[in-house]
Design a protein around this motif. Sequence first.
Motif, PDB file in Angstrom:
ATOM      1  N   ARG A   3       0.766  -1.034   0.021  1.00 38.98           N
ATOM      2  CA  ARG A   3      -0.069  -0.041   0.075  1.00 38.98           C
ATOM      3  C   ARG A   3       0.812   1.229   0.057  1.00 38.98           C
ATOM      4  NH1 ARG A   3      -3.579   0.017   5.313  1.00 38.98           N
ATOM      5  NH2 ARG A   3      -1.540  -1.067   6.028  1.00 38.98           N
ATOM      6  N   GLU A   4       0.343   2.429  -0.466  1.00 42.29           N
ATOM      7  CA  GLU A   4       0.974   3.472  -0.609  1.00 42.29           C
ATOM      8  C   GLU A   4       0.120   4.512   0.302  1.00 42.29           C
ATOM      9  OE1 GLU A   4       1.740   5.426  -4.105  1.00 42.29           O
ATOM     10  OE2 GLU A   4       3.187   4.112  -4.753  1.00 42.29           O
ATOM     11  N   ILE A   5       0.600   4.797   1.761  1.00 46.19           N
ATOM     12  CA  ILE A   5      -0.277   5.508   2.605  1.00 46.19           C
ATOM     13  C   ILE A   5       0.230   6.892   2.673  1.00 46.19           C
ATOM     14  CG2 ILE A   5      -0.861   5.599   5.002  1.00 46.19           C
ATOM     15  CD1 ILE A   5      -0.309   2.647   5.110  1.00 46.19           C
ATOM     16  N   HIS A   6      -0.557   8.033   2.392  1.00 46.47           N
ATOM     17  CA  HIS A   6      -0.124   9.371   2.359  1.00 46.47           C
ATOM     18  C   HIS A   6      -0.207   9.832   3.650  1.00 46.47           C
ATOM     19  CE1 HIS A   6       0.520   9.950  -2.075  1.00 46.47           C
ATOM     20  NE2 HIS A   6      -0.276   8.899  -2.094  1.00 46.47           N
ATOM     21  N   THR A   7       0.809   9.705   4.604  1.00 50.50           N
ATOM     22  CA  THR A   7       0.854  10.201   5.819  1.00 50.50           C
ATOM     23  C   THR A   7       2.398  10.235   6.414  1.00 50.50           C
ATOM     24  OG1 THR A   7       0.016  10.052   8.182  1.00 50.50           O
ATOM     25  CG2 THR A   7       0.541   7.964   6.975  1.00 50.50           C
ATOM     26  N   GLU A   8       2.537  10.994   7.430  1.00 50.48           N
ATOM     27  CA  GLU A   8       3.800  10.841   7.953  1.00 50.48           C
ATOM     28  C   GLU A   8       3.972   9.639   9.023  1.00 50.48           C
ATOM     29  OE1 GLU A   8       4.178  12.082  11.430  1.00 50.48           O
ATOM     30  OE2 GLU A   8       2.015  11.856  11.128  1.00 50.48           O
ATOM     31  N   PRO A   9       5.626   9.466   9.436  1.00 49.97           N
ATOM     32  CA  PRO A   9       5.739   8.206  10.118  1.00 49.97           C
ATOM     33  C   PRO A   9       4.946   8.163  11.629  1.00 49.97           C
ATOM     34  CG  PRO A   9       7.546   8.995   9.106  1.00 49.97           C
ATOM     35  CD  PRO A   9       6.558  10.418   8.880  1.00 49.97           C
ATOM     36  N   TYR A  10       4.904   9.628  11.999  1.00 49.67           N
ATOM     37  CA  TYR A  10       4.114   9.206  13.584  1.00 49.67           C
ATOM     38  C   TYR A  10       2.765   8.566  13.384  1.00 49.67           C
ATOM     39  CZ  TYR A  10       1.894  10.616  18.003  1.00 49.67           C
ATOM     40  OH  TYR A  10       1.212  10.613  18.999  1.00 49.67           O
ATOM     41  N   ASP A  11       1.934   9.438  12.535  1.00 48.97           N
ATOM     42  CA  ASP A  11       0.376   9.050  12.240  1.00 48.97           C
ATOM     43  C   ASP A  11       0.207   7.394  11.736  1.00 48.97           C
ATOM     44  OD1 ASP A  11      -0.575  11.294  13.212  1.00 48.97           O
ATOM     45  OD2 ASP A  11      -0.826  11.876  11.257  1.00 48.97           O
ATOM     46  N   PHE A  12       1.413   7.122  10.939  1.00 53.61           N
ATOM     47  CA  PHE A  12       1.429   5.678  10.524  1.00 53.61           C
ATOM     48  C   PHE A  12       1.859   4.625  11.647  1.00 53.61           C
ATOM     49  CE2 PHE A  12       4.256   2.371   9.099  1.00 53.61           C
ATOM     50  CZ  PHE A  12       3.356   1.458   8.314  1.00 53.61           C
ATOM     51  N   TYR A  13       2.628   5.148  12.285  1.00 51.16           N
ATOM     52  CA  TYR A  13       3.205   4.263  13.566  1.00 51.16           C
ATOM     53  C   TYR A  13       2.053   4.054  14.483  1.00 51.16           C
ATOM     54  CZ  TYR A  13       5.805   2.421  17.559  1.00 51.16           C
ATOM     55  OH  TYR A  13       6.162   1.488  18.531  1.00 51.16           O
ATOM     56  N   VAL A  14       1.158   5.081  14.954  1.00 52.52           N
ATOM     57  CA  VAL A  14       0.163   4.781  15.983  1.00 52.52           C
ATOM     58  C   VAL A  14      -0.986   4.168  15.226  1.00 52.52           C
ATOM     59  CG1 VAL A  14       0.888   7.028  17.391  1.00 52.52           C
ATOM     60  CG2 VAL A  14      -0.684   6.918  15.244  1.00 52.52           C
ATOM     61  N   GLU A  15      -1.061   4.157  13.943  1.00 54.48           N
ATOM     62  CA  GLU A  15      -2.104   3.488  13.095  1.00 54.48           C
ATOM     63  C   GLU A  15      -1.786   1.665  13.152  1.00 54.48           C
ATOM     64  OE1 GLU A  15      -3.828   2.907   8.625  1.00 54.48           O
ATOM     65  OE2 GLU A  15      -2.945   4.553   9.252  1.00 54.48           O
ATOM     66  N   VAL A  16      -0.671   1.494  13.105  1.00 55.50           N
ATOM     67  CA  VAL A  16      -0.305   0.117  12.755  1.00 55.50           C
ATOM     68  C   VAL A  16      -0.004  -0.368  14.151  1.00 55.50           C
ATOM     69  CG1 VAL A  16       0.334   0.449  10.554  1.00 55.50           C
ATOM     70  CG2 VAL A  16       2.120   0.498  12.142  1.00 55.50           C
ATOM     71  N   ARG A  17       0.403   0.434  15.244  1.00 53.45           N
ATOM     72  CA  ARG A  17       0.799   0.112  16.429  1.00 53.45           C
ATOM     73  C   ARG A  17      -0.355   0.500  17.495  1.00 53.45           C
ATOM     74  NH1 ARG A  17       3.350  -2.940  13.874  1.00 53.45           N
ATOM     75  NH2 ARG A  17       5.782  -3.547  13.816  1.00 53.45           N
ATOM     76  N   PRO A  18      -1.487   0.203  17.275  1.00 56.26           N
ATOM     77  CA  PRO A  18      -2.465   0.975  18.121  1.00 56.26           C
ATOM     78  C   PRO A  18      -2.337   0.583  19.671  1.00 56.26           C
ATOM     79  CG  PRO A  18      -3.514  -0.817  16.869  1.00 56.26           C
ATOM     80  CD  PRO A  18      -2.036  -0.801  16.495  1.00 56.26           C
ATOM     81  N   ASP A  19      -1.797  -0.722  19.769  1.00 51.93           N
ATOM     82  CA  ASP A  19      -1.564  -0.955  21.479  1.00 51.93           C
ATOM     83  C   ASP A  19      -0.347  -0.179  22.212  1.00 51.93           C
ATOM     84  OD1 ASP A  19       0.078  -2.085  19.553  1.00 51.93           O
ATOM     85  OD2 ASP A  19       0.498  -4.026  20.913  1.00 51.93           O
ATOM     86  N   THR A  20       0.255   0.643  21.305  1.00 54.14           N
ATOM     87  CA  THR A  20       1.302   1.307  21.738  1.00 54.14           C
ATOM     88  C   THR A  20       1.044   2.507  22.497  1.00 54.14           C
ATOM     89  OG1 THR A  20       2.695   0.453  20.109  1.00 54.14           O
ATOM     90  CG2 THR A  20       3.607   2.319  21.232  1.00 54.14           C
ATOM     91  N   SER A  21       1.447   2.669  23.633  1.00 57.66           N
ATOM     92  CA  SER A  21       1.238   4.012  24.570  1.00 57.66           C
ATOM     93  C   SER A  21       1.750   5.255  23.775  1.00 57.66           C
ATOM     94  CB  SER A  21       1.648   3.943  25.920  1.00 57.66           C
ATOM     95  OG  SER A  21       1.350   5.411  26.692  1.00 57.66           O
ATOM     96  N   ARG A  22       0.936   6.264  23.553  1.00 60.01           N
ATOM     97  CA  ARG A  22       1.631   7.669  22.949  1.00 60.01           C
ATOM     98  C   ARG A  22       2.162   8.351  24.055  1.00 60.01           C
ATOM     99  NH1 ARG A  22      -3.571   9.291  18.809  1.00 60.01           N
ATOM    100  NH2 ARG A  22      -4.071   6.996  18.188  1.00 60.01           N
ATOM    101  N   GLU A  23       2.316   8.146  25.292  1.00 55.56           N
ATOM    102  CA  GLU A  23       2.492   9.137  26.125  1.00 55.56           C
ATOM    103  C   GLU A  23       4.019   9.311  26.068  1.00 55.56           C
ATOM    104  OE1 GLU A  23       1.412   7.668  30.017  1.00 55.56           O
ATOM    105  OE2 GLU A  23      -0.644   7.987  29.440  1.00 55.56           O
TER     106      GLU A  23
END
Length: 205
Positions: free
Chosen positions: A76-96
């Motif tokens: 896939r080609e996802i038009h987003t930057e690395p942070y938003d991509f990371y929290v999308e594919v790693r939803p279990d990761t704490s953003r704090e």
Amino acid sequence: MNSDRLVSLIAMLIGLGSLFIIVYQTALLREQQQASALPYVMLAVMANGQQTYLLARNTGVGPALIEDVVVHYQGREIHTEPYDFYVEVRPDTSREFLSVDKLIPGRLVSAGESVLMLGAEGEAARPFVAQLLSLFDVGEVPQSWYDGVGVPKSGADKAIVEVTYRSVYGDRWHVTSDKVVPEPVSLPIVAAGLVLVMRRRSRCS
């Protein structure tokens, strides 16, 4: 041919020669101006025990205007930057514990500036190295780093960040995280030569 025609012909040839010199000098001046404002963006990982970041660094001599940021992942080609991509594919990761400085279209990255796109600091910095390398393929990172955390450097499950940018003169490049050197989209001869020199230097270093 009489003397008047000869003088006219010589004058015409001199005029054409002068016009050619003016056009040539103007082209050289423009190429020098473009070369003096050449941006050179690299995607890299910084990890020193206190900070771990996926970053974009402009090591050129001119500003880089960001046109597009894409993450290639699992076909896939996802038009987003690395942070938003990371929290999308790693939803279990704490953003704090996550730090972000978004690299978005329209942003101007000055010469010598680094954009810390995604990372962590303090106690979260060390474990985040493995999380970062398990998701992203970063060509600047040595293979030993990937071996150290027990994950492959490349593969179908690895994400590749692509950034397209241009100089103040409109010349365009794109760089992907799995490669160290930017590729020209459209470059004048002088700027292309400078990129080739930078490639050779990067290979020698």
